[in-house]
Design an enzyme around this catalytic site. Structure first.
Site, short mmCIF file in Angstrom:
data_model
loop_
_atom_site.label_atom_id
_atom_site.label_comp_id
_atom_site.label_asym_id
_atom_site.label_seq_id
_atom_site.Cartn_x
_atom_site.Cartn_y
_atom_site.Cartn_z
N LYS A 37 0.90 -1.18 0.05
CA LYS A 37 0.14 -0.05 -0.17
C LYS A 37 0.87 1.23 0.10
O LYS A 37 2.18 1.27 0.15
CB LYS A 37 -1.07 -0.02 1.06
N ARG A 135 -8.70 -1.21 16.28
CA ARG A 135 -8.91 -0.68 14.97
C ARG A 135 -9.88 -1.25 14.48
O ARG A 135 -11.00 -1.53 14.91
CB ARG A 135 -7.66 -0.58 14.27
N HIS A 164 -4.98 -8.63 13.19
CA HIS A 164 -3.84 -7.58 13.07
C HIS A 164 -3.17 -7.32 14.47
O HIS A 164 -4.05 -7.09 15.45
CB HIS A 164 -4.13 -6.26 12.54
N ARG A 220 1.74 -11.63 6.15
CA ARG A 220 1.27 -9.88 5.58
C ARG A 220 2.46 -9.17 5.72
O ARG A 220 2.21 -8.12 6.48
CB ARG A 220 0.18 -9.63 5.77
N TYR A 264 16.82 30.44 4.32
CA TYR A 264 15.93 31.35 4.87
C TYR A 264 16.19 31.47 6.79
O TYR A 264 16.61 30.44 7.08
CB TYR A 264 14.36 30.41 4.82
N CYS A 309 14.71 24.14 2.56
CA CYS A 309 13.64 24.75 1.64
C CYS A 309 12.75 23.77 0.80
O CYS A 309 13.06 22.68 1.03
CB CYS A 309 14.16 25.63 0.52
N ASP A 311 12.50 22.97 -2.32
CA ASP A 311 13.18 22.17 -3.31
C ASP A 311 14.49 22.09 -3.14
O ASP A 311 15.27 21.42 -4.10
CB ASP A 311 12.77 22.99 -4.67
C1 PLP Z 1 -3.51 -5.05 8.05
C2 PLP Z 1 -2.14 -5.04 7.91
N1 PLP Z 1 -1.44 -6.18 7.78
C3 PLP Z 1 -0.07 -5.96 7.23
C4 PLP Z 1 0.69 -4.93 7.36
C5 PLP Z 1 2.05 -4.64 7.00
O1 PLP Z 1 2.74 -4.21 7.93
P1 PLP Z 1 4.18 -4.11 8.22
O2 PLP Z 1 4.78 -3.12 7.19
O3 PLP Z 1 4.75 -3.76 9.60
O4 PLP Z 1 5.03 -5.50 7.85
C6 PLP Z 1 -0.23 -3.62 7.45
C7 PLP Z 1 0.48 -2.41 7.60
O5 PLP Z 1 0.15 -1.32 8.15
C8 PLP Z 1 -1.56 -3.74 7.76
O6 PLP Z 1 -2.26 -2.67 8.17
#
Ligand code: PLP
Length: 371
Positions: A37, A135, A164, A220, A264, A309, A311
């Protein structure tokens, strides 16, 4: 890699992503969902998806449906899952594009069913269970009835269940065992009632490293596939390597006279004749407007001086008299024997490595090293 046309750029080592994914597979023996993501944690989502899936990741995980649709339209063939909220209005897109959604709220699931039925059903979903993260997630006590009502009703196929972990990067925290305990109790109950979805998962990168009991059928990992430690106390094995290097070129080198303000606010004033270089990187690129930063020039660490700055920023080059306009500067990564890691920048910025890489601006070209 031809970088002549760029003043600052990111080099993405796709071989590192592949090797890191393979190392995770070897460590866990499970399926891998590469969590990519937020533009592949800033690395570029398509490069990350291609590298991870070609190394054997069976799944790509993203936060939003737009990210999932982008992967499909770019030709990614693996399983794709949206880990966060999916608006009911996008459920038909999920079905058409064979994208799994997370279900964590029976009422929202009812809306999904209504949308799915209009196109003949077939929405693939994983139920998310709240075990202690606080969450998204369905209360464990609600899951059995939910599955009886929704499992394989034609509109939704529940083919996974997951939770999670909130503190997997702290191997000594009791919470992970408590979370896994709650999850396992539920799984047992579902198995006895013949309701358990086939794919079970819970492990982020830290749990991949620290909690084998969290591996189940699928892990994951996100940050680990990019070769970055999940936290200062949770280190990747040595075989993992970072996939990203941030480079820029010196665009100016001048000697300023004593008493000259730099940038600056003139918060830095030269105390003698000083060689000051400019690099075309600023907070508009995701660098931070904080003091005390360093970059690497000709294999030596030099200080960033004056205010960063939007850029540009200025570096003190007295220790590198050989530096000239056009030289490559490393802001994140290795040059010669020196290395600046995402963890180093995170410590300087008072944040975590995740925020460092996710904050790399879109305008930075991502050049992929297809090794
Ligand atoms: C539901 C879920 N699974 C897996 C991950 C992966 O986490 P990480 O980057 O700590 O391995 C995330 C990341 O935030 C997540 O939200």
């Amino acid at each position: 890699m031809d970088t002549k046309a760029y003043s600052t750029w990111l080099e993405i080592d796709s071989g590192a992503i592949k090797d890191n994914v393979k190392a995770i597979q070897t460590l866990t023996g499970t399926q891998v969902m590469a969590v990519i993501k937020a533009n592949g944690y800033g690395h570029g989502v398509l490069a990350a998806a291609r590298a991870a899936t070609s190394a054997g990741a069976q799944w790509c995980g993203v936060a939003r449906m737009e990210e999932a649709l982008n992967l499909r339209s770019a030709g990614i063939k693996s399983q794709i899952m949206v880990l966060g909220y999916t608006p009911p209005a996008l459920i038909q897109d999920a079905i058409r594009n064979d994208i799994h959604v997370a279900i964590y709220d029976p009422k929202l699931a009812g809306d999904y069913v209504a949308h799915a039925k209009q196109v003949g059903g077939g929405l693939k979903a994983h139920v998310k269970v709240e075990t202690g993260m606080g969450r998204l997630g369905m209360a464990p006590g609600d899951v059995p009835d939910f599955l009886v009502d929704f499992c394989n009703n034609g509109a939704i196929e529940v083919d996974g269940i997951f939770t999670h972990l909130a503190r997997a990067d702290e191997p000594d925290a009791d919470l992970t065992d408590q979370q896994l305990g709650k999850f396992n109790t539920l799984l047992l109950q579902l198995q006895k009632a013949n309701l358990c979805p086939p794919v079970i998962h819970s492990a982020n990168s830290a749990a991949v490293l620290n909690f084998p009991a969290a591996h189940y059928d699928l892990v994951r990992p996100g940050i680990a596939i990019f070769g970055i430690d999940p936290s200062p106390g949770s280190h990747l094995p040595e075989s993992f390597r970072p996939a990203l290097t941030w480079k820029a070129r010196l665009t100016s080198v001048r000697t300023l006279s004593p008493g000259h303000g730099v940038s600056y606010g003139s918060i830095y004033v030269t105390s003698r004749h000083e060689r000051i270089g400019i690099i075309p990187v600023g907070y508009g690129d995701g660098y931070r407007r904080v003091s005390g930063q360093e970059v690497i020039v000709r294999g030596k660490r030099v200080k960033v001086v004056g205010r960063v700055c939007m850029d540009q920023c200025m570096v003190q080059l007295d220790d590198v008299p050989e530096a000239v306009v056009g030289d490559e500067v490393v802001l994140l990564g290795q040059q010669g024997g020196e290395r600046i890691t995402a963890e180093d920048l995170a410590a300087k910025w008072g944040t975590i490595s995740y925020e460092v890489v996710c904050g790399l601006a879109d305008r930075l070209p991502r050049l992929i090293n297809e090794s």
